[in-house]
Design a protein around this motif. Structure first.
Motif, PDB file in Angstrom:
ATOM      1  N   ARG A  31      -5.769   0.216  -6.596  1.00  0.00           N
ATOM      2  CA  ARG A  31      -4.490   0.291  -7.308  1.00  0.00           C
ATOM      3  C   ARG A  31      -4.732   0.890  -8.694  1.00  0.00           C
ATOM      4  N   THR A  57       0.836  -1.190   0.000  1.00  0.00           N
ATOM      5  CA  THR A  57       0.000   0.000   0.000  1.00  0.00           C
ATOM      6  C   THR A  57       0.878   1.250   0.000  1.00  0.00           C
ATOM      7  N   GLU A  60      -1.303   0.238  -3.370  1.00  0.00           N
ATOM      8  CA  GLU A  60      -2.739   0.447  -3.224  1.00  0.00           C
ATOM      9  C   GLU A  60      -3.016   1.665  -2.354  1.00  0.00           C
ATOM     10  N   THR A  98       0.502   6.456 -10.109  1.00  0.00           N
ATOM     11  CA  THR A  98       0.120   5.384  -9.179  1.00  0.00           C
ATOM     12  C   THR A  98      -0.516   5.963  -7.911  1.00  0.00           C
ATOM     13  N   GLY A 134      -4.430   5.767  -7.173  1.00  0.00           N
ATOM     14  CA  GLY A 134      -4.623   5.160  -5.860  1.00  0.00           C
ATOM     15  C   GLY A 134      -5.517   5.985  -4.959  1.00  0.00           C
TER      16      GLY A 134
END
Length: 458
Positions: free
Chosen positions: A332, A201, A327, A241, A245
């Motif tokens: 994700r 994460t 994540e 990302t 996320g």
């Protein structure tokens, strides 16, 4: 620079396009051009249908173009079409292609392109909609198998230029030949040495970077993390990302969304993570960040998944782990970069150009290109084939991870527009200011939003 559009070249493109009405293009206004699809009837498909035609092609120097260049004689023998394939360094190719397309002369029949380039070229009417060619069974080989391409890649190359946004909808502007998503790389030996589990994460990634930062490994002090920090839009690739996320949307109802609560949270997490990167990382492009990781100076790194060959042939080879994007509260996610083949809307040789595009993107051509380093394949059958498995043997989970990212997590993360690179540059300039602690994350994102809104209003 072999993977990403060079920022200097993009700025030159933006500057020239702005003179022709970039702000109108931002709102999705269509340009002129002659993208009309096939105009003559054929009795059926035959590779020799356009024998005697001479094609002029322009590509960036890249593993894909290197592989295709070696095989051009095979295409010429198959079709009877003569091919002149010119490759240039990425910056020179970008500038020359723009100049040629603006001229309307049709000097190059087909060329390498990518999503931001498609947005600009389609809005100006310079690039052909390829969907009518795909659908014409008299012009498309029966075994070409359009459905074999990864769906996310095809979606990323669709755009309805008459709508603001419209990603994954409308015309098909190119055929994919090379893909990259964004992965978390980590030094398996470093994490094992200090008892740190590979993070899953965003919170775990920040905590692991803090734990590992400043540790001594193999005789040198390492940083906990490294990535791009340059104030140009390619920095959005690894940052995507965190954007996805957190569920950030760059444009919401025609207004900037980068300073939404989600946008500020994504920026705050990224800024905290970058405090565990080298001081110089705030100016790194992909190249400097990659070299820092290869030199063994950092424990973890987020960037293009197909950097794996460079890692595995270096001193850190065999000690790199490949992970999914971390994540966040919204799940994700990873943006994607897709090198593709497009057709000049002003080409006098569209039929022959389409034969080249489908041949170069065929299962056989993409399989052959693997040995030249063309990672990652854009077809499911090639990505899951024996050749790809053999080429990545000994690379840990790489071959499974890049396909999982592409199948389950990758998408074009931003609102398509002809001026998207300008929006991206604004965003990353302010993100860099926050990383350098010149502004808080909220101040930086508020300033970015104000500039993006002004760009839209103009």
């Amino acid at each position: 620079m072999k993977r990403q559009i060079h920022s200097t070249a993009l700025r030159r493109i933006i500057a020239v396009t702005a003179g022709a009405g970039t702000m109108a293009l931002l709102a999705g206004c269509a340009g002129g051009g002659s993208s009309q699809g096939p105009e003559t009837e054929l009795d059926g498909f035959d590779w020799k249908n356009f024998e005697g035609t001479e094609l002029n092609l322009l590509m960036s120097e890249h593993p894909f173009s290197n592989a295709i260049k070696e095989r051009v004689p095979e295409f010429e023998e198959l079709t009877g079409i003569d091919v002149n394939l010119e490759t240039l360094t990425e910056t020179d190719y970008m500038v020359k292609l723009l100049t040629e397309l603006q001229s309307g002369a049709g000097s190059y029949d087909a060329f390498m392109t990518s999503q931001p380039m498609n947005f600009q070229y389609a809005a100006a009417g310079w690039i052909e909609d390829l969907q009518p060619w795909v659908d014409d069974d008299t012009r498309t080989a029966p075994d070409w198998d359009f459905e074999d391409f990864y769906p996310a890649l095809i979606d990323s190359l669709r755009w309805d230029k008459t709508e603001f946004g419209g990603a994954g909808e409308g015309e098909l502007w190119a055929i994919p030949v090379n893909e990259e998503g964004y992965s978390l790389f980590y030094r398996t030996d470093v994490l094992e040495e200090f008892g740190v589990e590979p993070p899953e994460t965003i919170d775990e990634l920040v905590a692991a970077a803090a734990e590992l930062d400043g540790k001594t490994f193999d005789g040198k002090e390492i940083s906990g993390f490294v990535s791009r920090g340059d104030k140009t839009y390619p920095t959005l690739n690894p940052f995507s990302t965190f954007v996805l996320g957190h569920g950030v949307q760059d444009i919401v109802d025609g207004k900037a969304g980068v300073n939404s609560p989600e946008g500020i949270a994504a920026a705050e997490d990224w800024v905290e993570l970058m405090q565990y990167a080298p001081d110089a990382a705030s100016t790194y492009t992909w190249y400097e960040a990659q070299q820092d990781f290869i030199a063994g100076n950092a424990a973890m790194y987020i960037d293009a998944d197909h950097m794996a060959p460079d890692f595995e042939k270096s001193a850190i080879g065999g000690n790199v782990g490949y992970g999914l994007p971390p994540e966040g509260p919204a799940g994700r996610g990873s943006s994607m970069w897709v090198w593709s083949l497009g057709m000049n809307a002003d080409s006098p040789n569209k039929d022959a150009a389409w034969q080249f595009i489908q041949w170069a993107s065929s299962k056989e051509s993409l399989t052959e290109a693997i040995t030249a380093g063309n990672m990652n394949p854009t077809r499911v059958s090639v990505g899951q084939g024996d050749e790809m498995a053999a080429a990545t043997e000994g690379w840990g989970d790489y071959n499974e991870i890049w396909q999982e990212i592409l199948s389950d997590h990758a998408e074009w993360a931003y609102t398509p527009s002809a001026a998207w690179p300008e929006v991206g540059d604004i965003w990353t300039t302010e993100l860099q200011a926050a990383v350098l602690e010149q502004k808080t994350a909220q101040e930086a994102m508020d300033d970015a939003a104000a500039q993006i809104d002004q760009l839209i209003e103009e």
